[in-house]
Design an enzyme around this catalytic site. Structure first.
Site, mmCIF file in Angstrom:
data_model
loop_
_atom_site.group_PDB
_atom_site.id
_atom_site.type_symbol
_atom_site.label_atom_id
_atom_site.label_comp_id
_atom_site.label_asym_id
_atom_site.label_seq_id
_atom_site.Cartn_x
_atom_site.Cartn_y
_atom_site.Cartn_z
ATOM 1 N N ASP A 141 0.843 -1.201 0.000
ATOM 2 C CA ASP A 141 0.000 0.000 0.000
ATOM 3 C C ASP A 141 0.875 1.247 0.000
ATOM 4 O O ASP A 141 0.486 2.294 0.514
ATOM 5 C CB ASP A 141 -0.909 -0.017 1.243
ATOM 6 C CG ASP A 141 -2.032 0.997 1.134
ATOM 7 O OD1 ASP A 141 -2.597 1.377 2.193
ATOM 8 O OD2 ASP A 141 -2.342 1.437 0.004
ATOM 9 N N LYS A 144 3.009 3.569 -5.618
ATOM 10 C CA LYS A 144 2.446 2.614 -6.575
ATOM 11 C C LYS A 144 3.509 2.143 -7.568
ATOM 12 O O LYS A 144 3.465 1.021 -8.045
ATOM 13 C CB LYS A 144 1.240 3.227 -7.270
ATOM 14 C CG LYS A 144 0.187 3.776 -6.277
ATOM 15 C CD LYS A 144 -0.123 2.822 -5.130
ATOM 16 C CE LYS A 144 -0.797 3.524 -3.957
ATOM 17 N NZ LYS A 144 -0.796 2.695 -2.706
ATOM 18 N N ASP A 169 -3.227 -3.020 -2.556
ATOM 19 C CA ASP A 169 -4.289 -2.014 -2.584
ATOM 20 C C ASP A 169 -4.134 -1.148 -3.833
ATOM 21 O O ASP A 169 -3.053 -1.069 -4.421
ATOM 22 C CB ASP A 169 -4.209 -1.133 -1.328
ATOM 23 C CG ASP A 169 -5.435 -0.207 -1.195
ATOM 24 O OD1 ASP A 169 -5.298 0.855 -0.588
ATOM 25 O OD2 ASP A 169 -6.511 -0.574 -1.723
ATOM 26 N N ASN A 170 -5.206 -0.499 -4.253
ATOM 27 C CA ASN A 170 -5.192 0.541 -5.297
ATOM 28 C C ASN A 170 -4.812 0.057 -6.687
ATOM 29 O O ASN A 170 -4.173 0.792 -7.452
ATOM 30 C CB ASN A 170 -4.234 1.672 -4.899
ATOM 31 C CG ASN A 170 -4.480 2.183 -3.516
ATOM 32 O OD1 ASN A 170 -3.607 2.102 -2.643
ATOM 33 N ND2 ASN A 170 -5.670 2.713 -3.274
ATOM 34 N N GLU A 199 -11.460 4.136 -1.246
ATOM 35 C CA GLU A 199 -11.909 4.418 0.123
ATOM 36 C C GLU A 199 -12.800 5.663 0.186
ATOM 37 O O GLU A 199 -12.487 6.704 -0.362
ATOM 38 C CB GLU A 199 -10.715 4.595 1.080
ATOM 39 C CG GLU A 199 -9.593 5.483 0.602
ATOM 40 C CD GLU A 199 -8.480 4.718 -0.081
ATOM 41 O OE1 GLU A 199 -8.765 3.669 -0.673
ATOM 42 O OE2 GLU A 199 -7.337 5.162 -0.040
HETATM 43 N N1 LIG Z 1 8.340 2.361 3.212
HETATM 44 C C1 LIG Z 1 8.016 3.015 2.088
HETATM 45 N N2 LIG Z 1 8.776 2.874 0.994
HETATM 46 C C2 LIG Z 1 8.450 3.560 -0.126
HETATM 47 N N3 LIG Z 1 7.427 4.441 -0.202
HETATM 48 C C3 LIG Z 1 6.687 4.633 0.897
HETATM 49 C C4 LIG Z 1 6.904 3.917 2.044
HETATM 50 N N4 LIG Z 1 6.006 4.303 2.964
HETATM 51 C C5 LIG Z 1 5.225 5.218 2.382
HETATM 52 N N5 LIG Z 1 5.649 5.463 1.158
HETATM 53 C C6 LIG Z 1 5.181 6.537 0.343
HETATM 54 C C7 LIG Z 1 3.823 6.366 -0.222
HETATM 55 O O1 LIG Z 1 2.836 6.219 0.811
HETATM 56 C C8 LIG Z 1 1.510 6.464 0.427
HETATM 57 C C9 LIG Z 1 1.133 5.535 -0.742
HETATM 58 N N6 LIG Z 1 -0.331 5.474 -0.941
HETATM 59 C C10 LIG Z 1 -0.922 6.239 -1.861
HETATM 60 O O2 LIG Z 1 -0.282 7.044 -2.511
HETATM 61 C C11 LIG Z 1 -2.414 6.138 -2.031
HETATM 62 C C12 LIG Z 1 -3.060 7.122 -2.779
HETATM 63 C C13 LIG Z 1 -4.452 7.076 -2.949
HETATM 64 C C14 LIG Z 1 -5.153 8.123 -3.743
HETATM 65 C C15 LIG Z 1 -4.747 9.451 -3.669
HETATM 66 C C16 LIG Z 1 -5.412 10.421 -4.414
HETATM 67 C C17 LIG Z 1 -6.483 10.070 -5.236
HETATM 68 F F1 LIG Z 1 -7.130 11.029 -5.952
HETATM 69 C C18 LIG Z 1 -6.886 8.754 -5.328
HETATM 70 C C19 LIG Z 1 -6.217 7.776 -4.588
HETATM 71 C C20 LIG Z 1 -5.210 6.054 -2.361
HETATM 72 C C21 LIG Z 1 -4.555 5.073 -1.621
HETATM 73 O O3 LIG Z 1 -5.246 4.055 -1.038
HETATM 74 C C22 LIG Z 1 -3.165 5.095 -1.455
HETATM 75 O O4 LIG Z 1 -2.580 4.078 -0.752
HETATM 76 MG MG LIG Z 2 -3.994 2.487 -0.461
#
Ligand SMILES: Nc1ncnc2c1ncn2CCOCCNC(=O)c1cc(-c2ccc(F)cc2)cc(O)c1O
Ligand SMILES: [Mg+2]
Length: 214
Positions: A141, A144, A169-170, A199
């Protein structure tokens, strides 16, 4: 300085949840995200699918990539037996600070280890640093565009075994086309799609469950 959305989410949990009651923490976050401010937690609809996959698998060793505020961490950890362990990786230090408090409010800190840092840096260190042989369940999650490279990295590091379940997810929104193409066409995975919604919205999204065949 203005509070951040994760801080306002934590305030809502402190106000409405009961310490030591994971379900009340989950409900408080869902209520905040539905009625106050949208946030990128997996949410209640996809969360129920996550619950059913975890309950059926009963994993001992779990890896979560992308903690955010700890919502899915709490959903997963509340279903694990006390001896089981969940390692969750969060890149953003501010998110990690909030998630630690959410996990503690749910009373689940004994089975959760939150690690700050990038997945690509920590996946190669899982064995020597955490004494992990292989994972039974991995929840993806995080960024992406890291789903596919990190899955290949986990394969290369020998962290997956015959039967390890990956749940992503996603896979529709924001979408992970390269990851989907890989797990759906690779002979090393048996993959299936759980159609749902982004969500707290009516937009389509879904989870992809992929079993590693070794
Ligand atoms: N340990 C690691 N290593 C690397 N990278 C890492 C990390 N730990 C964190 N990160 C950074 C990324 O963390 C957040 C990633 N999640 C999302 O971006 C996300 C975005 C939406 C979304 C947004 C806007 C819309 F319009 C529509 C959907 C929905 C979701 O359910 C999402 O999960
Ligand atoms: Mg997500």
């Amino acid at each position: 300085t203005r509070s951040t959305r994760p801080q306002r989410l934590l305030n809502a949990v402190r106000k409405h949840a009961t310490r030591g009651d994971p379900q009340s923490v989950i409900s408080a976050i869902d209520h905040f995200c539905r009625h106050s401010e949208w946030a990128m937690n997996i949410g209640d609809e996809k969360g129920s699918i996550l619950d059913s996959v975890v309950s059926e698998l009963n994993p001992e060793k779990v890896l979560e990539l992308g903690t955010y505020c700890g919502y899915s961490t709490v959903r997963i950890a509340r279903l694990l037996p006390p001896g089981a362990r969940l390692i969750t990786l969060e890149f953003n230090a501010d998110y990690a600070a909030i998630a630690r408090q959410v996990i503690a409010l749910a009373g689940l800190e004994d089975r959760v280890q939150l690690v700050e840092g990038a997945s690509e840096d920590w996946i190669p260190r899982m064995k020597e640093h955490f004494g992990i042989e292989t994972f039974d369940f991995v929840f993806l999650d995080h960024w992406k565009d890291r789903y596919l490279p990190d899955t290949k990295l986990m394969e290369d590091c020998g962290l997956l075994r015959k039967g390890t379940v990956l749940l992503a997810d996603n896979v529709i929104c924001p979408g992970v086309p390269d990851y989907l193409q890989y797990v759906r066409n690779s002979l090393s995975y048996k993959s299936c799609y759980f159609k749902s919604h982004l969500e707290y919205t009516k937009a389509e999204d879904g989870l992809e469950k992929s079993v590693f065949l070794g």
